[in-house]
Design an enzyme around this catalytic site. Structure first.
Site, mmCIF file in Angstrom:
data_model
loop_
_atom_site.group_PDB
_atom_site.id
_atom_site.type_symbol
_atom_site.label_atom_id
_atom_site.label_comp_id
_atom_site.label_asym_id
_atom_site.label_seq_id
_atom_site.Cartn_x
_atom_site.Cartn_y
_atom_site.Cartn_z
ATOM 1 N N SER A 368 53.447 77.766 31.081
ATOM 2 C CA SER A 368 53.183 76.912 29.924
ATOM 3 C C SER A 368 54.272 75.859 29.890
ATOM 4 O O SER A 368 55.452 76.189 29.812
ATOM 5 C CB SER A 368 53.195 77.727 28.629
ATOM 6 O OG SER A 368 53.076 76.870 27.520
ATOM 7 N N ARG A 369 53.880 74.581 29.973
ATOM 8 C CA ARG A 369 54.883 73.535 30.119
ATOM 9 C C ARG A 369 55.477 73.085 28.794
ATOM 10 O O ARG A 369 56.498 72.410 28.788
ATOM 11 C CB ARG A 369 54.271 72.329 30.852
ATOM 12 C CG ARG A 369 53.842 72.680 32.269
ATOM 13 C CD ARG A 369 53.486 71.462 33.095
ATOM 14 N NE ARG A 369 53.024 71.890 34.406
ATOM 15 C CZ ARG A 369 51.760 71.945 34.776
ATOM 16 N NH1 ARG A 369 50.819 71.564 33.938
ATOM 17 N NH2 ARG A 369 51.414 72.343 35.982
ATOM 18 N N VAL A 370 54.833 73.401 27.676
ATOM 19 C CA VAL A 370 55.387 72.976 26.380
ATOM 20 C C VAL A 370 55.435 74.083 25.344
ATOM 21 O O VAL A 370 56.160 73.990 24.366
ATOM 22 C CB VAL A 370 54.575 71.794 25.790
ATOM 23 C CG1 VAL A 370 54.714 70.555 26.623
ATOM 24 C CG2 VAL A 370 53.120 72.162 25.613
#
Length: 507
Positions: A368-370
């Site tokens: 999950s990048r954010v």
């Protein structure tokens, strides 16, 4: 017999001339030169717009998608055999309207098709609000950083691959590995959290859509959910339009300052429907016979998901697109396209699924990048070590096959990893609250389960939930009330776990 005077005649004629209005109506029309496979080619309509609705004889409508030098390509809406009622030489009219769908709370609890027409037998939808299915994505200034979690209720996701409100998180994996189950669990978990949900089924069997609706009804989730269905029996044009229609319905909530979750199940079939339309429209094929703009159809859809700025109401649209892979290959054309558009992916692995690890999430390929920035503080405190412990366990587990002697540190890492794998297993349609997730993850990462046999871990989890609900309900209440795990609550939680464990081992 009286005669009319000239001035009276003049007055009457002048009055009639003043009240006379010409009633001329001009229409832009074209002629059908070819029709078949839900596609029509039309000569004329020189001033038609891309995306504009055109009307065929017999009340059949279509949408202009190809503007060529000598003809216009139109996709036809309606039944599979709608194009059979259209003959070559038929007159086609412009309507001046862009495709739009009904929106608003009137659609909650309903099942509709790609044009927003109800297909659940509950009568017409009572709403006066409509939105075009295609609108520009919010610009950079209109957005704000993602700062609030969207809890899925799934331990493995909320702890290691957290999703924030406004994020686009891809769910990817082979068929029958639990992709839809994760999306449905997430919808069920939004009950009472003020998040509206939209499920878009693209190219699914009708029986699969019915099963989804029945599951949502059973868990009380249809009250805040709209289902948009373009089943495998629908035309390719309906399957192509369905996700844009669902997105328009979601935007109505987002721009009203509310939070909404939208699931696209799945975009692989959406791309295939677009490929079919493009080939019938004689667009040049590219890689894997997809047209050159297949990336753009997904990017312009997914970029509409956002967390809006406070000045614009701070609403959010969270998108969970689903992609089906073949033989676990995430490097093929459509998967790599969508991975590059989204803010992370949850990768489900068939081998894990068939070995009993469900949800079958491959932690190494999932990210999950954010979401970490939007993760609840309590979850962040207990989940920091989980990914590391699991990664070390996956590396070391291969040594178990050789049956060689392992040192004490390696043994303890394998022991911890086995327990964490068991902790993260979760049955379908049973999402957990934040407090319950934190309780069991805290027990796992702090070694309380290391001396409990692996086969007994699931039973201990159930006993721990029951014990805390009865003896220490304030722990879960404190975690869910504040979203954090204070030192005081952590000490109380340690004490509760030790008491429960002592009683469990004695039994």
């Amino acid at each position: 017999m009286s005669t009319l005077r000239p001035e009276e005649v003049t007055s009457i004629i002048r009055s009639e001339l003043e009240n006379y209005k010409t009633k001329m109506k001009t229409e832009s029309v074209g002629t059908v030169i070819q029709v078949g496979d839900a596609i029509a080619r039309i000569y004329g309509l020189d001033d038609v717009m891309v995306g504009e609705i055109v009307e065929f004889p017999g009340g059949v409508f279509g949408m202009a998608v190809n503007l060529e030098e000598d003809s216009v390509g139109v996709i036809i809406f309606g039944r599979d055999n709608a194009d059979r009622t259209i003959k070559e030489g038929a007159i086609v009219k412009r309507t001046g309207k862009i495709v739009q769908v009904p929106v608003g709370e009137a659609l909650l609890g309903r099942v509709v098709n790609a044009l927003g027409t109800p297909i659940d037998g509950k009568g017409p939808i009572q709403t006066e609000r409509f939105r075009p299915i295609e609108t520009p994505a919010p610009d950079v200034v209109s957005r704000q950083p993602i700062n609030a979690p969207l809890q899925t209720g799934i331990k493995a996701v909320d702890s290691m691959i957290p999703i924030g409100r406004g994020q686009r998180e891809l769910i990817i994996g082979d068929r029958q590995t639990g992709k839809t189950a994760i999306a449905i669990d997430t919808i069920i978990n939004q009950k009472g959290k003020g998040v509206y949900c939209i499920y878009v089924g693209i190219g699914q069997k009708i029986s699969s859509v019915v099963a989804v609706v029945e599951t949502l009804k059973k868990h009380g989730a249809m009250e805040y959910t709209t289902v948009v269905s373009a089943s495998s029996r629908s035309t390719a044009s309906s399957q192509f339009l369905a996700p844009y229609a669902g997105c328009a319905m979601a935007e109505e909530f987002m721009y009203s300052g509310k939070d909404v979750l939208i699931v696209y199940d799945d975009l692989s079939k959406h791309a295939q429907a677009y490929r079919q339309l493009s080939l019938l429209l004689r667009r040049p094929p590219g890689r894997e016979a997809y047209p050159g703009d297949v990336f753009y159809i997904h990017s312009r859809l997914l970029e509409r998901a956002a967390k809006m700025s406070d000045a614009l109401g701070a609403g959010s649209m969270t998108a969970l697109p689903i992609i089906e892979t073949q033989g676990g290959d995430i490097t093929s054309y459509i998967p790599t396209n969508v991975i590059s558009i989204t803010d992370g992916q949850i990768y489900l692995e068939a081998d894990l699924f068939y070995s009993g690890v469900r949800p079958a999430i491959n932690v190494g390929l999932s990210v999950s990048r954010v979401g970490g920035k939007a993760q609840a503080k309590a979850m962040r405190r207990v989940s920091g070590k989980i990914r590391l412990d699991l990664a070390q366990y996956r590396e070391l587990v291969t040594f178990l096959q050789f049956g060689s002697d392992l040192d004490k540190a390696t043994q303890s890492q394998i022991t911890r990893g086995e327990r964490i794998v068991e902790i993260l297993k979760q049955v379908q349609f049973a999402p957990l609250s934040l407090g319950r997730q934190v309780v069991v993850l805290f027990a796992g990462v702090n070694g309380f389960l290391d001396d409990i046999p692996v086969a007994q871990v699931r039973k201990f989890k159930a006993e721990l939930y029951r014990f805390i609900d009865e003896a220490y309900p304030q722990i879960v209440a404190a975690i869910e009330g504040s979203g954090d795990l204070s030192e005081e609550t952590a000490l109380l939680l340690r004490k509760a776990i030790e008491e429960c464990k002592a009683a469990f081992l004695k039994a």
